[in-house]
Structure formats: structure tokens, C-alpha cells
Design an enzyme around this catalytic site. Sequence first.
Site, PDB file in Angstrom:
ATOM      1  N   SER A 145       8.427  33.358  22.262  1.00 60.31           N
ATOM      2  CA  SER A 145       8.265  31.947  21.893  1.00 60.31           C
ATOM      3  C   SER A 145       8.206  31.084  23.154  1.00 60.31           C
ATOM      4  CB  SER A 145       9.487  31.548  21.054  1.00 60.31           C
ATOM      5  OG  SER A 145       9.601  30.151  20.920  1.00 60.31           O
ATOM      6  N   TYR A 158      17.849  29.709  18.073  1.00 61.25           N
ATOM      7  CA  TYR A 158      16.495  30.274  18.196  1.00 61.25           C
ATOM      8  C   TYR A 158      16.152  30.504  19.666  1.00 61.25           C
ATOM      9  CZ  TYR A 158      11.422  30.607  17.224  1.00 61.25           C
ATOM     10  OH  TYR A 158      10.104  31.018  17.120  1.00 61.25           O
TER      11      TYR A 158
END
Length: 265
Positions: A145, A158
Site C-alpha cells: 500500500s 492499516y
Amino acid sequence: MNDLFSLEGKVALVTGAAYGIGFAIAEALHSAGAKIAFNCINKQHLEMGLAAYKERGIEVKGYLADVTDEEQVAALIEEIERDLGGVDILVNNAGVIKRIPMLDMTALEFQEVVDVDLVAPFIVSKAVIPHMIEHGGGKIINICSMMSELGRETVSAYAAAKGGLKMLTKNIASEYGQYNIQCNGIGPGYIATPQTAPLREKQPDGTPHPFDSFIVAKTPAARWGTPEDLKGAAIFLASKASDFVNGHILYVDGGILAYIGKQPN
Ligand code: NAP
Ligand code: GCO
């Protein structure tokens, strides 16, 4: 040339691929010749995914399995081996996000994100590496990510998990490279999928969500990515073309990580 990118004779497992990024990656690997298996946890999504692949003429095997559960993962890998053969290519794509300011987040909520986004890639990789060693090699692709590199408000769990996933990628490469296993990551930029839908919702007056405009301004390509944007990177990292690429994170982000941001007028 085609041989370099061909996945003929290979079996690929893409986790969490009923829709979104996983679906596009599975479609790409199939177009290069791989046999495809995918899993997810929601029965309705499994059926919806199977129908969507069928509609596109893509033959796949779909399974219900929670990637955070070691027993379910072991059973999944056995079933795939029975149905298609041992897994040669693993894409750790299944993921979740909770957007909660850190001070409001419980340790349990934090752990739930880390379990899916970091512990599960460890579990699933561990389950396929023995077959890869026995068969002279394999490919593991971890879906990382922007948050493997950057932080932002509300995504502490996250970001911690995706940062960890970047390092798990480098460690699998380090530990199993000697067996001709390549473990690399794809770091997507902001991609239009159900996961990011809340960030793109139109305002009541019909104007774009402020986060939507923020991302477009932050991205040199001046748009959100699509799952299709990730197909080339996935085929490259799954194929012979990347046999000497190991522990690398390939960012497919429209230039976000290269850019300091829009200068003031
Ligand atoms: P998505 O639309 O939310 O899809 C996530 C998939 O993961 C779903 O199929 C879901 O299955 C599956 N999943 C979640 N928990 C699972 C579990 N415990 N076991 C098995 N499957 C599980 O996400 P996406 O946007 O396509 O993202 C895919 C991956 O790319 C994620 O790892 C995400 O973090 C990463 N990523 C996304 C973006 C983006 O901008 N969208 C950018 C960078 C990275 P069910 O449908 O059955 O729940
Ligand atoms: C968020 C987003 C991101 C993206 C993606 C960026 O809330 O900031 O959901 O985390 O999904 O991972 O690469």
C-alpha cells in the site's frame, strides 16, 4: 517474448478475489495462462465472484476460507492441490481497513486489522512455501500500500500492518530466495474499489468528496487508479520475467510517492 511472461502450466491462488483488486489480478494471471483459485469469507460474495468470472469466460475455482485461520488455510491449500495442483503463484491480496483515529481505536480493533493484513500473508505463505521448495521455485506477491511508506490520520493499524507486510516480503525473499522463490510486493496507489468507496462518495450537493479531490491533486496522473492498472505488475512479478527480482515493492501509484504535492498558486 511471450514465453517470458507466460504462466502456462502454473497454478495461482489469489486471496480475497471475488471483486476489486484481487479480481483484476486473477483475471490478468488467467490471461497469461495460469489456472486460478481464489477464496473469500462471505458466501454471497463467493457466488457473486464465481458468476462474474464465468460471465467473462474465465474458468476459476472459488473457496470459502478465512485467511487468518491456520486450519482453514491448510484445508484450502489441500483442496486446491486436489482440484488444480500445488500452488506455484500466491497473491496475498485479502485485506481490510478500519478508519478510526488512534485514540478512539481499541487494541482489539487494531489487532483485527493486523491479523488480516499482516499475519494472514505469513500464514498463507507458510502453507505454500513447502510445495514451492519441492517444485524448484515459486512466486509470492504481497499487496502492500501507500501506507507501507506513508502515514495518515485514522489508519494506524492499516499502516502498521502494510509497513510490516513490506518487511515480511523482504524477509521471505531473504529466507527462501535460495530455493528460487521470489517474494515481491505491489504497492497500489489509491484505487477505486469497494474498500475506498467511502472516500469517493459524492457530497449531498453533488460535489466530489473532499478526500476524492485531495487524492486527485496528490496523484501526478491526476486520477484514481483502477484495478486494471495493477494487471501488468502482477503478470511481471508472477512470471519468469522477474526471476532475479526479489524483495522488491513495485509501487503502481500514478506517481504519488514521487511527488511533493501541488505548489500553492
Ligand atoms: P476490497 O474491495 O475491500 O476487497 C477485499 C477482499 O478481501 C474481499 O474479497 C474480502 O472478502 C477479502 N477478505 C477480507 N478479509 C478476509 C479474510 N479474513 N479471509 C479471506 N478473505 C478476506 O479491497 P481492495 O480495495 O480490492 O483491496 C485488495 C487489497 O489491496 C487489500 O489488501 C488492500 O489493503 C490493498 N490495497 C487497496 C488499495 C485501494 O486503494 N483499494 C490500495 C492499496 C492496497 P469478502 O468479500 O468475502 O469479505
Ligand atoms: C485510506 C485508503 C488507503 C488505500 C491504499 C493506499 O483510507 O487511506 O483506504 O489506505 O486503500 O492502501 O495505497
